[in-house]
Design a protein around this motif. Structure first.
Motif, mmCIF file in Angstrom:
data_model
loop_
_atom_site.group_PDB
_atom_site.id
_atom_site.type_symbol
_atom_site.label_atom_id
_atom_site.label_comp_id
_atom_site.label_asym_id
_atom_site.label_seq_id
_atom_site.Cartn_x
_atom_site.Cartn_y
_atom_site.Cartn_z
ATOM 1 N N ALA A 131 -0.543 5.407 -4.925
ATOM 2 C CA ALA A 131 0.130 6.308 -3.986
ATOM 3 C C ALA A 131 -0.559 6.302 -2.623
ATOM 4 C CB ALA A 131 0.165 7.722 -4.552
ATOM 5 N N ILE A 132 -1.886 6.289 -2.614
ATOM 6 C CA ILE A 132 -2.627 6.295 -1.347
ATOM 7 C C ILE A 132 -2.438 4.973 -0.614
ATOM 8 C CG2 ILE A 132 -4.934 6.369 -0.337
ATOM 9 C CD1 ILE A 132 -5.620 8.352 -2.652
ATOM 10 N N LEU A 133 -2.473 3.863 -1.336
ATOM 11 C CA LEU A 133 -2.275 2.562 -0.695
ATOM 12 C C LEU A 133 -0.848 2.409 -0.179
ATOM 13 C CD1 LEU A 133 -4.237 0.306 -3.181
ATOM 14 C CD2 LEU A 133 -4.931 0.964 -0.874
ATOM 15 N N ASP A 134 0.108 3.015 -0.862
ATOM 16 C CA ASP A 134 1.502 2.913 -0.455
ATOM 17 C C ASP A 134 1.797 3.810 0.745
ATOM 18 O OD1 ASP A 134 4.193 2.205 -0.485
ATOM 19 O OD2 ASP A 134 4.715 3.757 -1.945
ATOM 20 N N LYS A 135 1.407 5.083 0.647
ATOM 21 C CA LYS A 135 1.745 6.057 1.685
ATOM 22 C C LYS A 135 0.664 6.193 2.752
ATOM 23 C CE LYS A 135 4.638 8.859 -1.327
ATOM 24 N NZ LYS A 135 4.630 8.075 -2.533
ATOM 25 N N GLU A 136 -0.523 5.671 2.478
ATOM 26 C CA GLU A 136 -1.686 5.701 3.364
ATOM 27 C C GLU A 136 -2.247 7.097 3.569
ATOM 28 O OE1 GLU A 136 -0.384 3.724 6.872
ATOM 29 O OE2 GLU A 136 -0.144 1.806 5.839
ATOM 30 N N ARG A 137 -1.674 8.092 2.869
ATOM 31 C CA ARG A 137 -2.169 9.466 2.995
ATOM 32 C C ARG A 137 -1.581 10.320 1.877
ATOM 33 N NH1 ARG A 137 -1.119 13.344 8.137
ATOM 34 N NH2 ARG A 137 -2.964 14.585 7.794
ATOM 35 N N VAL A 138 -2.449 11.032 1.133
ATOM 36 C CA VAL A 138 -2.005 11.853 0.014
ATOM 37 C C VAL A 138 -2.860 13.111 -0.017
ATOM 38 C CG1 VAL A 138 -1.925 11.972 -2.517
ATOM 39 C CG2 VAL A 138 -1.165 9.923 -1.368
ATOM 40 N N GLU A 139 -2.261 14.238 -0.427
ATOM 41 C CA GLU A 139 -3.025 15.466 -0.613
ATOM 42 C C GLU A 139 -3.227 15.689 -2.102
ATOM 43 O OE1 GLU A 139 -3.225 20.114 0.808
ATOM 44 O OE2 GLU A 139 -1.388 18.973 1.136
ATOM 45 N N THR A 140 -4.478 15.936 -2.494
ATOM 46 C CA THR A 140 -4.823 16.155 -3.899
ATOM 47 C C THR A 140 -5.999 17.124 -3.944
ATOM 48 O OG1 THR A 140 -5.378 15.052 -5.969
ATOM 49 C CG2 THR A 140 -6.350 14.148 -3.970
ATOM 50 N N THR A 141 -6.506 17.386 -5.155
ATOM 51 C CA THR A 141 -7.656 18.282 -5.261
ATOM 52 C C THR A 141 -8.919 17.552 -4.813
ATOM 53 O OG1 THR A 141 -8.098 17.664 -7.545
ATOM 54 C CG2 THR A 141 -6.602 19.514 -7.186
ATOM 55 N N LEU A 142 -9.900 18.300 -4.386
ATOM 56 C CA LEU A 142 -11.127 17.723 -3.847
ATOM 57 C C LEU A 142 -11.894 16.877 -4.875
ATOM 58 C CD1 LEU A 142 -12.880 17.502 -1.326
ATOM 59 C CD2 LEU A 142 -14.074 19.558 -2.066
ATOM 60 N N PRO A 143 -12.078 17.330 -6.129
ATOM 61 C CA PRO A 143 -12.785 16.470 -7.092
ATOM 62 C C PRO A 143 -12.057 15.158 -7.364
ATOM 63 C CG PRO A 143 -12.737 18.721 -7.886
ATOM 64 C CD PRO A 143 -11.857 18.669 -6.688
ATOM 65 N N LYS A 144 -10.721 15.206 -7.471
ATOM 66 C CA LYS A 144 -9.963 13.966 -7.674
ATOM 67 C C LYS A 144 -10.104 13.049 -6.467
ATOM 68 C CE LYS A 144 -6.276 15.913 -10.482
ATOM 69 N NZ LYS A 144 -4.851 16.249 -10.465
ATOM 70 N N ALA A 145 -10.091 13.628 -5.275
ATOM 71 C CA ALA A 145 -10.220 12.829 -4.054
ATOM 72 C C ALA A 145 -11.560 12.118 -4.009
ATOM 73 C CB ALA A 145 -10.054 13.725 -2.827
ATOM 74 N N LYS A 146 -12.616 12.813 -4.388
ATOM 75 C CA LYS A 146 -13.944 12.205 -4.358
ATOM 76 C C LYS A 146 -14.086 11.096 -5.391
ATOM 77 C CE LYS A 146 -16.455 16.086 -2.381
ATOM 78 N NZ LYS A 146 -17.501 17.092 -2.585
ATOM 79 N N GLU A 147 -13.422 11.242 -6.526
ATOM 80 C CA GLU A 147 -13.506 10.227 -7.563
ATOM 81 C C GLU A 147 -12.639 9.010 -7.259
ATOM 82 O OE1 GLU A 147 -15.436 9.932 -10.368
ATOM 83 O OE2 GLU A 147 -16.497 11.601 -9.466
#
Length: 157
Positions: A27-43
């Motif tokens: 999703a991040i590679l496709d949209k180049e920007r995603v909102e998620t929880t902070l622990p998931k983002a760090k991982e």
């Protein structure tokens, strides 16, 4: 002892975690920007950094290693044709994590995960601090000043 056990478990089984990070990375590679929880983002940052490093190599072996994580052929093509060459002069640090507000339902810290330098202008931090009064309660927002409308003079022909 937890020697050499790295990473957050996030209350998921290993297969669920792997699938979740794979889906989030796509999703991040496709949209180049995603909102998620902070622990998931760090991982997920480590997963994306590794995928972009594979894309910078650009050979067949790197493409096959990246294809283990990226299940979407269009995103894999974009990774190797656009994203990899975009970061060819950068030695790491391809992902930016910006903390945003807390989620309303469970008060979890949220974050925006985006690729650095992709998609135009850089993101402005969206976190807003709450103002407090002397007694500790939240401050009320001042009412906007009312302005009188001035009559415009008719245009001369």
């Amino acid at each position: 002892m937890r020697h050499l056990d790295r990473g957050r478990k996030l209350n998921r089984t290993a297969s669920h975690r792997k699938a979740m990070f794979s889906n989030l990375a796509v999703a991040i590679l496709d949209k180049e920007r995603v909102e998620t929880t902070l622990p998931k983002a760090k991982e997920v940052r480590g997963v994306i950094e590794r995928l972009i490093s594979y894309a910078k190599q650009g050979d067949l072996h790197a493409r096959r290693l990246a294809a283990r994580r990226v299940n979407d052929k269009a995103v894999l093509r974009k990774l190797f044709s656009e994203i990899g060459p975009h970061f060819k002069d950068r030695n790491g640090g391809y992902v930016r994590i910006i903390k945003t507000n807390e989620r309303k339902g469970d008060n979890t810290l949220m974050a925006i995960v985006e690729l650095v330098g992709m998609g135009g202008a850089d993101t402005v931090r969206k976190r807003k601090k709450k103002k407090k009064t002397k007694d500790g309660g939240p401050a009320e927002a001042p009412e906007p000043a009312k302005t009188e409308k001035t009559a415009k003079a008719p245009k001369a022909k």
